[in-house]
Design a protein around this motif. Structure first.
Motif, PDB file in Angstrom:
ATOM      1  N   ARG A 268     -39.477  12.505  31.506  1.00  0.00           N
ATOM      2  CA  ARG A 268     -40.652  11.699  31.062  1.00  0.00           C
ATOM      3  C   ARG A 268     -41.027  12.589  29.750  1.00  0.00           C
ATOM      4  O   ARG A 268     -40.539  12.571  28.694  1.00  0.00           O
ATOM      5  CB  ARG A 268     -42.100  11.868  31.765  1.00  0.00           C
ATOM      6  N   ASN A 272     -39.970  11.362  26.372  1.00  0.00           N
ATOM      7  CA  ASN A 272     -40.601  10.724  25.071  1.00  0.00           C
ATOM      8  C   ASN A 272     -40.362  11.484  23.960  1.00  0.00           C
ATOM      9  O   ASN A 272     -41.160  11.142  22.402  1.00  0.00           O
ATOM     10  CB  ASN A 272     -42.014  10.816  25.664  1.00  0.00           C
ATOM     11  N   GLY A 275     -39.897   9.569  20.553  1.00  0.00           N
ATOM     12  CA  GLY A 275     -40.900   8.469  19.737  1.00  0.00           C
ATOM     13  C   GLY A 275     -40.777   7.404  19.554  1.00  0.00           C
ATOM     14  O   GLY A 275     -41.342   6.597  18.774  1.00  0.00           O
ATOM     15  N   ASP A 276     -38.926   7.335  19.959  1.00  0.00           N
ATOM     16  CA  ASP A 276     -38.272   6.034  19.722  1.00  0.00           C
ATOM     17  C   ASP A 276     -38.467   4.960  20.606  1.00  0.00           C
ATOM     18  O   ASP A 276     -37.975   4.175  20.549  1.00  0.00           O
ATOM     19  CB  ASP A 276     -37.418   6.166  18.843  1.00  0.00           C
ATOM     20  N   VAL A 277     -39.230   5.086  22.447  1.00  0.00           N
ATOM     21  CA  VAL A 277     -39.473   4.553  23.667  1.00  0.00           C
ATOM     22  C   VAL A 277     -39.959   4.978  23.826  1.00  0.00           C
ATOM     23  O   VAL A 277     -40.649   5.834  23.625  1.00  0.00           O
ATOM     24  CB  VAL A 277     -37.691   4.708  24.330  1.00  0.00           C
ATOM     25  N   GLN A 278     -40.701   3.709  24.994  1.00  0.00           N
ATOM     26  CA  GLN A 278     -41.718   4.309  25.867  1.00  0.00           C
ATOM     27  C   GLN A 278     -41.790   3.942  27.157  1.00  0.00           C
ATOM     28  O   GLN A 278     -40.811   3.149  27.228  1.00  0.00           O
ATOM     29  CB  GLN A 278     -43.350   3.070  25.484  1.00  0.00           C
ATOM     30  N   LEU A 279     -41.592   4.696  27.541  1.00  0.00           N
ATOM     31  CA  LEU A 279     -41.511   5.586  28.919  1.00  0.00           C
ATOM     32  C   LEU A 279     -41.818   3.879  29.450  1.00  0.00           C
ATOM     33  O   LEU A 279     -42.962   4.441  30.335  1.00  0.00           O
ATOM     34  CB  LEU A 279     -41.308   6.413  29.950  1.00  0.00           C
ATOM     35  N   THR A 280     -41.676   3.104  30.705  1.00  0.00           N
ATOM     36  CA  THR A 280     -42.478   2.158  31.621  1.00  0.00           C
ATOM     37  C   THR A 280     -42.982   1.924  32.791  1.00  0.00           C
ATOM     38  O   THR A 280     -43.809   1.489  33.567  1.00  0.00           O
ATOM     39  CB  THR A 280     -42.041   0.842  31.351  1.00  0.00           C
ATOM     40  N   VAL A 298     -37.152   1.776  30.138  1.00  0.00           N
ATOM     41  CA  VAL A 298     -37.864   1.917  28.983  1.00  0.00           C
ATOM     42  C   VAL A 298     -38.513   0.483  27.769  1.00  0.00           C
ATOM     43  O   VAL A 298     -37.140  -0.291  28.116  1.00  0.00           O
ATOM     44  CB  VAL A 298     -37.061   3.298  28.140  1.00  0.00           C
ATOM     45  N   ARG A 299     -38.813   0.621  26.966  1.00  0.00           N
ATOM     46  CA  ARG A 299     -39.854  -0.007  26.092  1.00  0.00           C
ATOM     47  C   ARG A 299     -39.246   0.565  24.463  1.00  0.00           C
ATOM     48  O   ARG A 299     -39.768   1.603  23.891  1.00  0.00           O
ATOM     49  CB  ARG A 299     -40.471  -0.683  25.973  1.00  0.00           C
ATOM     50  N   THR A 300     -38.114   0.247  23.957  1.00  0.00           N
ATOM     51  CA  THR A 300     -37.595   0.312  22.397  1.00  0.00           C
ATOM     52  C   THR A 300     -38.721   0.068  21.507  1.00  0.00           C
ATOM     53  O   THR A 300     -39.238  -1.045  21.296  1.00  0.00           O
ATOM     54  CB  THR A 300     -36.428   0.343  21.710  1.00  0.00           C
ATOM     55  N   LEU A 301     -39.700   0.942  20.942  1.00  0.00           N
ATOM     56  CA  LEU A 301     -40.099   0.546  19.932  1.00  0.00           C
ATOM     57  C   LEU A 301     -39.226   0.401  18.030  1.00  0.00           C
ATOM     58  O   LEU A 301     -40.278   0.413  16.867  1.00  0.00           O
ATOM     59  CB  LEU A 301     -41.029   1.818  19.789  1.00  0.00           C
TER      60      LEU A 301
END
Length: 328
Positions: A268, A272, A275-280, A298-301
């Motif tokens: 995790r 993270n 800061g360019d992806v969100q772990l879902t 992950v969801r890319t930001l």
């Protein structure tokens, strides 16, 4: 044992094996077989001598050794089965958890032994039986010697069986995996052969009963404390029950794919960090003594990232051997 990555953008179809057995698997298997032979020899010797001399103490200890020989045999068979079916495609993640299954079964046997010792000790406490103190003490000493030899064989693998096989780590470096479990008095690397541990606990349980029996027999013979023998039996039963419960908890956690907190936290944090992806979604579970698997979503930001970029973020988590990364 290479580490494999995929995502929804680029999925590799390269073939790979699922050999997640521990690095010390074969060495631990040899140690266990030696202990089985040693225990079986002691068992046969006591039973034969018991029938020849008419000693119930010898017979009782011989049949007690038989339960441990049986449990140790299960451990030895588990090593052989896991090695034989290492590359069997019927096992989705290999046979690395066969040892945990055997360890759980051994924990159940230990619990039953603890219960039997406790019940018999309570009966003896209220209805004392005649004991041949001298003969029983000799038996207990011989049994303790066998247990010490067995513990020496298994203890080497138990203490040092956390060796790391780095020969297949092509995708990341071999640094610490950030697990903060210090149960063994040193930095724990999420490794542990529960099959060997179960065999080791059986030997320790037998050694404990021998030590307590020797103390109780000497006290009864020279101090007249006949009551100490069943009391020591109750104490031994409680200690063995505690060992069985701990082993059962640890092996059940592996069999039920419990999330490894230390590795999950490390994954995790690394995913993270930029800061360019969100772990879902994250799943981390053990698939062998030295190996864990993970499914990371992950969801890319921003713009989609190449799989190697995400993969490289996991550098340093050495026990991750089978990883799937989903990007959306």
């Amino acid at each position: 044992m290479s580490t494999h990555y995929s995502d929804t953008l680029a999925v590799s179809a390269a073939a790979h094996d699922h050999d997640f057995l521990g690095a010390a698997h074969d060495a631990n298997a040899r140690r266990t077989r030696l202990v089985v032979m040693l225990t079986a020899a002691m068992m046969v010797g006591e039973i034969v001598a018991g029938y020849a001399t008419g000693s119930m103490a010898l017979l009782a200890d011989g049949f007690h050794m038989a339960t441990h020989a049986g449990a140790l045999s299960v451990a030895a068979l588990a090593y052989a089965y896991a090695r034989r079916h290492t590359h069997n495609p019927a096992f989705s993640f290999g046979t690395g958890k066969v040892g945990d299954l055997a360890g759980f079964a051994s924990a159940l046997v230990l619990a039953l032994i603890a219960l039997a010792i406790g019940v018999e000790s309570l009966v003896r406490l209220f209805t004392p039986a005649t004991v041949a103190f001298g003969e029983a003490t000799v038996i207990a000493v011989i049994g303790l010697a066998v247990n010490i030899a067995s513990a020496a064989l298994l203890g080497h693998g138990h203490d040092h069986g956390h060796g790391h096989d780095h020969s297949h780590h092509h995708d990341h470096h071999d640094d610490d995996d950030n697990d903060t479990d210090h149960r063994h008095g040193h930095h724990h690397h999420a490794h542990g052969d529960n099959n060997l541990r179960s065999a080791y606990v059986h030997v320790l349980a037998d050694a404990l009963t021998s030590v307590l029996a020797i103390l109780a027999l000497l006290a009864a013979r020279y101090l007249g404390w006949v009551w100490l023998d069943p009391v020591m039996g109750i104490v031994g039963g409680l200690v063995i029950a505690r060992w069985a419960w701990t082993l059962m908890q640890d092996t059940a956690a592996v069999l039920l794919d419990r999330t490894h907190g230390g590795i999950a936290s490390a994954v995790r944090a690394k995913m993270n960090a930029a800061g360019d992806v969100q772990l879902t979604d994250l799943h981390v579970w053990r698939i062998g003594p030295d190996a864990h698997a993970a499914i990371i979503s992950v969801r890319t930001l921003g713009a989609p990232l190449a799989t190697p970029v995400l993969r490289d973020r996991l550098n340093g988590i050495e026990s991750l051997r089978h990883v799937t990364i989903e990007q959306h």
